[in-house]
Design a protein around this motif. Structure first.
Motif, mmCIF file in Angstrom:
data_model
loop_
_atom_site.group_PDB
_atom_site.id
_atom_site.type_symbol
_atom_site.label_atom_id
_atom_site.label_comp_id
_atom_site.label_asym_id
_atom_site.label_seq_id
_atom_site.Cartn_x
_atom_site.Cartn_y
_atom_site.Cartn_z
ATOM 1 N N ARG A 155 29.886 -15.927 -28.902
ATOM 2 C CA ARG A 155 30.326 -14.646 -28.336
ATOM 3 C C ARG A 155 30.174 -13.534 -29.350
ATOM 4 N NH1 ARG A 155 34.668 -17.218 -26.609
ATOM 5 N NH2 ARG A 155 34.682 -17.986 -24.464
ATOM 6 N N SER A 159 28.006 -10.417 -28.511
ATOM 7 C CA SER A 159 28.717 -9.150 -28.417
ATOM 8 C C SER A 159 28.193 -8.159 -29.467
ATOM 9 C CB SER A 159 30.213 -9.424 -28.591
ATOM 10 O OG SER A 159 30.946 -8.251 -28.480
ATOM 11 N N GLY A 162 25.037 -6.345 -28.345
ATOM 12 C CA GLY A 162 25.010 -5.497 -27.152
ATOM 13 C C GLY A 162 25.107 -6.224 -25.830
ATOM 14 N N TYR A 163 25.341 -7.516 -25.872
ATOM 15 C CA TYR A 163 25.521 -8.250 -24.615
ATOM 16 C C TYR A 163 26.962 -8.082 -24.155
ATOM 17 C CZ TYR A 163 21.031 -10.337 -25.730
ATOM 18 O OH TYR A 163 19.705 -10.517 -26.020
ATOM 19 N N LEU A 164 27.155 -7.780 -22.869
ATOM 20 C CA LEU A 164 28.506 -7.640 -22.325
ATOM 21 C C LEU A 164 28.917 -8.927 -21.632
ATOM 22 C CD1 LEU A 164 28.621 -4.089 -20.698
ATOM 23 C CD2 LEU A 164 29.072 -4.779 -23.055
ATOM 24 N N GLU A 165 30.122 -9.364 -21.921
ATOM 25 C CA GLU A 165 30.654 -10.532 -21.217
ATOM 26 C C GLU A 165 31.213 -10.052 -19.880
ATOM 27 O OE1 GLU A 165 33.723 -12.554 -23.337
ATOM 28 O OE2 GLU A 165 33.630 -14.311 -22.035
ATOM 29 N N ILE A 166 30.635 -10.530 -18.815
ATOM 30 C CA ILE A 166 31.068 -10.109 -17.477
ATOM 31 C C ILE A 166 31.353 -11.355 -16.653
ATOM 32 C CG2 ILE A 166 30.445 -8.827 -15.384
ATOM 33 C CD1 ILE A 166 28.610 -7.110 -17.141
ATOM 34 N N MET A 212 23.427 -3.288 -16.143
ATOM 35 C CA MET A 212 24.313 -3.759 -17.215
ATOM 36 C C MET A 212 23.525 -4.129 -18.474
ATOM 37 S SD MET A 212 27.411 -3.321 -16.559
ATOM 38 C CE MET A 212 28.223 -2.661 -15.088
ATOM 39 N N ASP A 213 22.206 -4.223 -18.322
ATOM 40 C CA ASP A 213 21.270 -4.326 -19.439
ATOM 41 C C ASP A 213 21.287 -5.665 -20.163
ATOM 42 O OD1 ASP A 213 19.197 -2.701 -20.744
ATOM 43 O OD2 ASP A 213 20.355 -3.112 -22.553
ATOM 44 N N ARG A 214 22.416 -6.041 -20.705
ATOM 45 C CA ARG A 214 22.509 -7.323 -21.403
ATOM 46 C C ARG A 214 23.829 -7.969 -21.043
ATOM 47 N NH1 ARG A 214 20.143 -7.149 -27.383
ATOM 48 N NH2 ARG A 214 18.009 -6.697 -26.796
ATOM 49 N N PHE A 216 26.297 -11.649 -20.840
ATOM 50 C CA PHE A 216 26.504 -13.067 -21.121
ATOM 51 C C PHE A 216 27.837 -13.509 -20.540
ATOM 52 C CE2 PHE A 216 29.831 -13.803 -24.323
ATOM 53 C CZ PHE A 216 30.068 -12.515 -24.804
ATOM 54 N N SER A 243 17.646 -7.140 -19.609
ATOM 55 C CA SER A 243 16.655 -6.320 -18.925
ATOM 56 C C SER A 243 15.601 -5.824 -19.902
ATOM 57 C CB SER A 243 17.335 -5.115 -18.271
ATOM 58 O OG SER A 243 18.191 -5.547 -17.248
#
Lengths: 587, 587
Positions: A155, A159, A162-166, A212-214, A216, A243
């Motif tokens: 994580r 994180s 730039g990856y967002l945890e959704i 959301m682009d990125r 995880f 993306s």
């Protein structure tokens, strides 16, 4: 009032000498030595020796006599250096012991059905029924600690990049991933069902459409498959999508993620970049799309030696466009008996071979199933050094792809049965899988990965009408030590390509709408190019922990029939509950 | 080949002047100004202005004419400083614009049913059906970013403090949390069902028994309740449990966690320690166990003024041991009409009052429902300054607990309807809830929290036989801005206490075994003292994002009937699938 610990059982050493401390933990071992009672107190952080000397405090000593294994206690005492001869250099706290001054029994323990302080074989059923005792063992605590660290590091890497945890929903619509869905009846909309997700695939693609682009998520996934070997009905994957990216971006991210997470969970350094081989390469060389390359035994095509053979069955295979391939096991010619070769032949037949040819290059004599039929060819093969001294070559003849696979299975089987497990990691990207495969049963083409995988566009143009099986896809697997650890692809984001792919797998308008409608609808509104991957975390942690089974790295796994001996799930429901859900049993 | 971005749409400024860049994103706004085409390009990171000047490149300009809103494009161009008058200081990239030199249309967009570039009211159904467009809006991206940051910060705090993230199963046994379970039919054990967890409560307690010491999980939980107001069938909680701890440890951890996670997600500093009030205190002062204390209007007991009253209905209430209590709304005496008071009276009756007494302290005249009956008492109350000039006091008389609750509801209602929403956070621990409550319907005692909550041991000894409702528990809620944000307790780890609690709520041996058997079994083997808490993350993020509804902070929420307009879940299953699961419809 609880005597709350001042320190854990894993941190005291000679520097603390003379200090008064409080420890909380479990009675791991009880020993009597020269009239003094010693207990080894255990918590998640380690073990510390405590002693009760009747000459110092008779009342306390008497209280300590009541202690049994796995009692939970709070102990106050003073840190003492151990006598020189009692120092244990293999133990973090081995320099010291605690002279107890107070003892509080926090809770007692019946004789545990699993001995936490012994390394003995326990049946799986007992281990799962008393999982809370099984989890007290050092090995299980270590495995779950690696898992924890791996998750935190993953994580953090994602994180930080730039990856967002959704979080995506668990109560979803049935998605077409190939396996059976677990379903959940809706009480409010009786007669309707949610499906538990086999993966967040469609939702993560929608998140890309949403800009959301990125993304995880460390996501639980569910597959209602017949539990083979080491499958669990629920499993965890590190799910990633991004993306404006191509597969090179995924390789780079995947390598950074995996090396960072391994280093931060086990301390091991992993070299990057990883090896890369195409699907065709690994199939030709190892007969498997997830080879462990550390064991060598690459497949060798010896068709050329038999072009002029008098062995008719080989000649006819070659004439039909088939191949003769095999691999060499070093140093086994003397060891393998006739019986062993018979077993291997049976095995090859189980994997679909019509037979197995073998050549054993013994010191004084070459033995072979085809010695009489093809002695010249064997001589040349030996002369060319294809089979090392005392090596055995196992050979299969037939259609190329099938032959590769049979040899691959044989090779894998031998690795497990004949070789010692190697340390370290063999890490490999396998790329360019076929886009489609042939479903024999249904007599139709199907997607090898899933229909949202981007095909190789040149292949698509060239072969979509003539020979779709030749179309490769922009897909990739990560293979570690012979296990598929991750799978992903560039996704289709162009409607025309998506349409073409659906046509090739024979879907009609209605099926497309029913199965993939809402994703296609989303693709009407400026979907970005995107690619992704999902790592199978349970297997990854198992390999990092040196475990063969993923059950060793899951806190509360299920048995092979999907049940939990501890809670006795699954269980019956009352009739009222069924009625309320709008269902009844039909068993 | 994709023109891959060199920068995001949110980072370029005057320092980049003259640099060639590539941006990827969505066409947010298209404008024509003096024959030049301007587009505002959007991604998750911001917006950047790009222009196409036909005098510089006619062919590219013509290509740009084809662009529509929400097209996805890749643009190469050169960074230019904007002319002085065009600089936008409110925009991160407002100093610059891009002179386009290449344009690649990555995908087109139909006219979107939701305009991403407009802040207009859109129906919930449309928003959820096209959630991927709704999520493109800046507000939704900001909310999910806060959620992401809050999760990362929470995990970092917990992990840094020795808590292990351990995943507990989703396919579990029905647990007694009070709400209805979602269930999952087992295909292998036909006629049996798994339950989706309402919380990991029992598993986290088992992890304590297993010596994991400190556990956390950001866990999805499921409750099949009738969807009121702002409930979702699945929700997320930050679930925490720790051994050898008391409630002070939980308060400290909770305060550190919440202040750290808020500061790292929204940048706001939160003061610790938080306020602490007992359940009895908040009920007496606010008539609610989750008061928003920022709005004042504390309840005032004015029973004393009426000890000698001639108003018989009040006298008889006092004689029966009842109270007369109320609260003051400042500055409303002139504003509130007879009609308004009638409405408030109706409201009070809805909440269970037999009537509402009011006193309006107008400048020239005091008005009241009981002016004739109790003019002396009113005079004294006014003289004592209990009702400020122009204030209104709303008063209810009756049994104390019931009166508190009615006034609490009234107060809450007035806060929502009469006051502007306040900024900032009102944070409060509420402690020492009653251990038991009376279930009117079933005519029996039940657990207020759950039966594993540790009762106050002095209370237990004193009242367990005579008046169990007087027993308080070692429980606590965290209240923020009038919402229950967390709930937890010290748990029972002693078998004798657990037995006593079960007896008090009237469970027999079989029920105990059936409902709580495997946890009790675990308690035979040295369970440690432990305590825990669970934070409701959806509501927390909603408050941090300034949103009233948790739907605004969940990527893919469900409607009030538990359905998803986008995927059309839940949906029908085929008969084969039902057959395979051993169920049939009974609708």
């Amino acid at each position: 009032m609880l005597l709350k610990r001042s320190h854990t059982c894993g941190e005291l050493n000679a520097e603390y000498e003379g200090k008064e401390v409080i420890l909380n933990g479990w009675v791991h071992i009880i020993r009597d030595l020269g009239g003094i009672k010693f207990i080894l107190l255990r918590d998640r952080y380690g073990k510390t020796q405590v002693y009760f000397d009747p000459k110092e405090n008779k009342e306390l000593y008497d209280k300590a006599l009541k202690l049994g294994n796995e009692y939970t206690v709070a102990i106050k005492g003073v840190v003492r250096k151990r006598p020189e001869e009692a120092i244990n250099p293999n133990m973090k706290t081995g320099e010291i012991e605690i002279s107890a001054t107070e003892l509080e029994i926090l809770s007692e323990s019946d004789t545990p059905p699993i001995y936490v302080n012994k390394d003995e074989e326990v049946s799986e059923n007992l281990r799962l029924k008393y999982r809370y005792l099984d989890l007290r063992k050092e090995k299980m605590q270590k495995n779950l600690l690696i898992r924890h660290k791996f998750m935190q590091a993953s994580r953090k890497y994602l994180s930080d990049n730039g990856y967002l945890e959704i979080e995506t929903p668990f109560l979803t619509k049935s998605t077409p991933e190939g396996a059976r869905d677990f379903v959940v009846p809706s009480r409010i909309k009786k007669g309707n069902f949610y499906a538990l997700p086999q993966s967040p695939q469609i939702f993560k693609q929608l998140l890309m459409v949403s800009g959301m682009d990125r993304y995880f998520q460390i996501a639980r996934c569910f597959r209602d498959e017949d539990f083979r070997a080491d499958r669990q009905p629920e499993f965890t994957q590190i799910d990633i999508e991004q993306s404006f990216s191509d597969k090179e971006d995924i390789f780079k991210m995947g390598e950074e993620l995996i090396s960072y997470a391994i280093e931060n969970s086990t301390g091991e350094k992993i070299e990057t970049p990883f090896k890369k081989m195409s699907y065709q390469q690994v199939m030709d060389l190892y007969g498997s799309d997830k080879p462990d390359t550390r064991y060598g035994m690459q497949l060798i095509d010896i068709t050329g030696y038999f072009k002029q053979t008098e062995a008719k069955f080989l000649k006819s295979i070659i004439d039909d466009g088939g191949v003769i391939k095999g691999f060499v096991i070093e140093g086994k010619a003397k060891e393998y008996s006739r019986k062993k070769f018979d077993e291997l032949t049976d095995l090859a037949k189980q994997f679909g071979a019509s037979g197995l040819i073998w050549i054993a290059n013994k010191e004084n004599e070459v033995k072979s199933t085809i010695k009489k039929l093809a002695s010249n060819e064997i001589d040349t093969i030996i002369k060319d050094g294809i089979i090392s001294q005392n090596g055995v070559m196992l050979i299969v003849a037939g259609e190329k792809n099938k032959t590769n696979k049979i040899l691959g299975h044989l090779r894998e089987n031998l690795i497990k049965s004949e070789f010692e497990k190697k340390n370290g990691y063999d890490i490999l990207w396998v790329t360019d899988f076929p886009m489609f495969s042939w479903n024999e049963e249904e007599n139709r083409l199907e997607s090898e990965h899933h229909p949202f995988t981007m095909p190789n566009l040149e292949d698509l143009e060239k072969y979509s009408d003539s020979d779709p099986l030749k179309i490769k896809s922009e897909s990739y697997d990560l293979v570690i030590n012979g296990y598929e650890m991750a799978s992903g692809s560039v996704r289709i984001h162009r409607k025309d390509i998506q349409q073409k792919v659906f046509e090739i797998i024979g879907l009609d308008e209605n099926e497309i709408k029913d199965k993939f409608g809402f994703l296609l609808e989303a693709f009407r509104f400026g979907p970005p190019p995107h690619a992704g991957i999902a790592f199978g975390m349970d297997r990854l942690i198992a390999v990092l922990s040196g475990e063969d089974s993923i059950k060793e790295v899951i806190a509360f796994p299920k048995t092979a029939t999907g049940s939990d001996p501890m809670s006795e799930a699954p269980s019956k429901l009352g009739n009222n509950q069924l009625k309320e859900l709008g269902i009844k049993l039909d068993v």
